[in-house]
Design an enzyme around this catalytic site. Structure first.
Site, PDB file in Angstrom:
ATOM      1  N   LYS A 250       0.857  -1.180   0.000  1.00 55.74           N
ATOM      2  CA  LYS A 250       0.000   0.000   0.000  1.00 55.74           C
ATOM      3  C   LYS A 250       0.896   1.234   0.000  1.00 55.74           C
ATOM      4  O   LYS A 250       1.927   1.259   0.692  1.00 55.74           O
ATOM      5  CB  LYS A 250      -0.908   0.035   1.239  1.00 55.74           C
TER       6      LYS A 250
ATOM      7  N   GLU B  98      -7.952  12.616  12.749  1.00 54.87           N
ATOM      8  CA  GLU B  98      -7.151  11.436  13.108  1.00 54.87           C
ATOM      9  C   GLU B  98      -6.240  11.697  14.303  1.00 54.87           C
ATOM     10  O   GLU B  98      -5.258  12.436  14.207  1.00 54.87           O
ATOM     11  CB  GLU B  98      -6.321  10.951  11.916  1.00 54.87           C
TER      12      GLU B  98
ATOM     13  N   GLU C 176      -7.014  -2.096   3.348  1.00 51.60           N
ATOM     14  CA  GLU C 176      -6.258  -0.866   3.584  1.00 51.60           C
ATOM     15  C   GLU C 176      -6.270  -0.508   5.065  1.00 51.60           C
ATOM     16  O   GLU C 176      -5.250  -0.109   5.645  1.00 51.60           O
ATOM     17  CB  GLU C 176      -6.860   0.275   2.754  1.00 51.60           C
TER      18      GLU C 176
ATOM     19  N   GLU D 148     -11.263  11.312  -4.422  1.00 46.97           N
ATOM     20  CA  GLU D 148     -11.108  11.209  -2.966  1.00 46.97           C
ATOM     21  C   GLU D 148     -10.216  12.321  -2.421  1.00 46.97           C
ATOM     22  O   GLU D 148     -10.498  12.893  -1.364  1.00 46.97           O
ATOM     23  CB  GLU D 148     -10.519   9.850  -2.592  1.00 46.97           C
TER      24      GLU D 148
END
Length: 438
Positions: free
Chosen positions: A188, A233, A282, A422
């Protein structure tokens, strides 16, 4: 240095400025030289600069930790409250990459105002031998002038232009990352891009923060050394040796519409996100990365089951992690162990970072790096600088663009056009606050 913390009278500072008080972010109206760390109307705001610590390179986090510890040891303070955020506190922003030209910083504001569930306080910081300002003088300045109370957006739209990559170049970069993943270079890779935004009229940083806080109250609205944003986050919170962290990876973007339509759409997207094999994989990379980084530093660490976090612009898969640190491990040590997470870099970390450096085409600066605060005994709260922008010195305006960032995790199944969309969805908080129609 010398610090002085005093309790503020009840009702002077209130969450979101309710009950006749002033909200934390309202204190920043019209101001430029500001710091902010606010969520749901509580947190820290300040202005002025009493101290600045800088570092660069691979050891930048440890260098800042050591410099702050030395500063605390050499300082004197009075603090009758002794709560998280009182006494000596520094706010920091750290470059994503050790190779970045951006300087990582810890800064101590001259005036810091805090609010938690127990009430509000005021901390002033001065150099050795300098007198603290009179309390009455500082209190008189807490309520912003009437001329700065109302932030009136410019009627003219800002000019938005490409940053390091044109959209077509970003699509090609996503395809290249997919090719490298297929070749086995990584599993990833998080690929970001930037836009330059020039408002039609100068916009004070304090007013930009007020817009972000009003639109995204559940996020941490932050500002440190011209790095600003509203991030969802949590990298790590440390209080009384107990830590909390939140991993976000896996995204579904929301679309404009009326409230009822958006609510139905959110329910549908939440079901889709929870069932998406690509997004679950992910997320698992990011979750496993955080746990493996924390376990060596903790006597106990636990992860809850993944859930869906709904925000005004996107939905994320989220995992909440809790633990108890071993020994005297501090917040900045935990930051150093966690950064960069798989959620903002990729996996394996070294391989993903190498692909980013070769393909992304820009220096991220402090975007996706740690941002937060640390107190006198090494505890504090740090997030990842997402939904953010780098502002020019002196503030943003027609001739001084903001650099707005957005990124996404690239997996083997990623569709370049979807990844581009996105990034735009993730830029929306900053673009909207700057007056762009997105």
């Amino acid at each position: 240095m010398s610090f002085r913390t005093v309790a503020l009278p009840a009702g002077v500072i209130t969450p979101e400025g309710g009950d006749g008080g002033t909200g934390l972010l309202d204190l920043l109206a019209g101001r430029e030289d500001v710091v902010s760390w606010v969520r749901h109307g509580r947190g820290l705001v300040g202005w002025g600069q009493a101290l600045r610590l800088e570092a660069q390179g691979p050891d930048r986090i440890e260098a800042l930790r050591s410099a702050w510890r030395a500063t605390v040891y050499a300082s004197w303070w009075r603090d009758a409250l002794v709560r998280p955020g009182t006494g000596p506190v520094a706010l920091g922003t750290i470059a994503f990459s050790p190779a970045s030209a951006a300087v990582s910083v810890l800064t101590v504001p001259r005036v810091l105002v805090g609010l938690d569930d127990s009430g509000a306080w005021l901390t002033t910081a001065v150099a050795d031998g300098e007198a603290h300002p009179e309390l009455a003088e500082v209190l008189a300045r807490l309520r912003p002038p009437a001329s700065a109370q109302t932030d009136v957006p410019s009627p003219d739209a800002p000019v938005v232009s490409a940053g390091a990559l044109l959209e077509a170049d970003y699509l090609a970069a996503v395809a290249e990352v997919r090719r490298r993943i297929a070749a086995g270079e990584a599993r990833k890779v998080v690929l970001a891009r930037d836009l330059l935004v020039r408002p039609a009229a100068p916009l004070a940083t304090g007013d930009l923060l007020r817009r972000l806080g009003a639109n995204y109250p559940s996020c941490w609205t932050f500002a440190v050394d011209s790095t600003v944003g509203a991030t969802p986050e949590l990298l790590v919170r440390l209080e009384n040796r107990r830590l909390a962290s939140r991993v976000l990876a896996g995204t579904a973007r929301r679309r404009p519409g009326d409230a009822a339509t958006r609510e139905r759409e959110a329910e549908r997207l939440a079901q889709w996100l929870a069932a998406s094999a690509k997004n679950r994989a992910e997320h698992e990379f990011a979750r496993a990365s955080a746990l493996s980084s924390l376990e060596p530093l903790c006597s106990v660490v636990e992860a809850a089951a993944p859930r869906v976090l709904t925000l005004p612009n996107v939905l994320h898969l989220a995992t909440d992690i809790t633990g108890v640190v071993a020994g005297d491990t501090g917040a900045l040590s935990l930051v150093g162990a966690l950064h960069p997470t798989a959620a903002v870099c990729g996996t394996p970390t070294a391989a993903a970072a190498r692909v980013i450096a070769e393909v992304e085409g820009m220096d991220r600066g402090r975007y996706a790096g740690p941002v937060g605060w640390v107190d006198w005994h090494g505890e504090g709260e740090w997030c990842i600088a997402l939904r953010s922008a780098a502002l020019p010195p002196g503030g943003v305006g027609p001739e001084a663009p903001a650099r707005v960032f957005g990124g996404g995790g690239i997996m083997p199944e990623s569709v370049p056009a979807d990844e581009l969309a996105e990034t735009t969805a993730k830029m929306r908080p900053m673009l909207t606050a700057l007056g762009a129609d997105v």
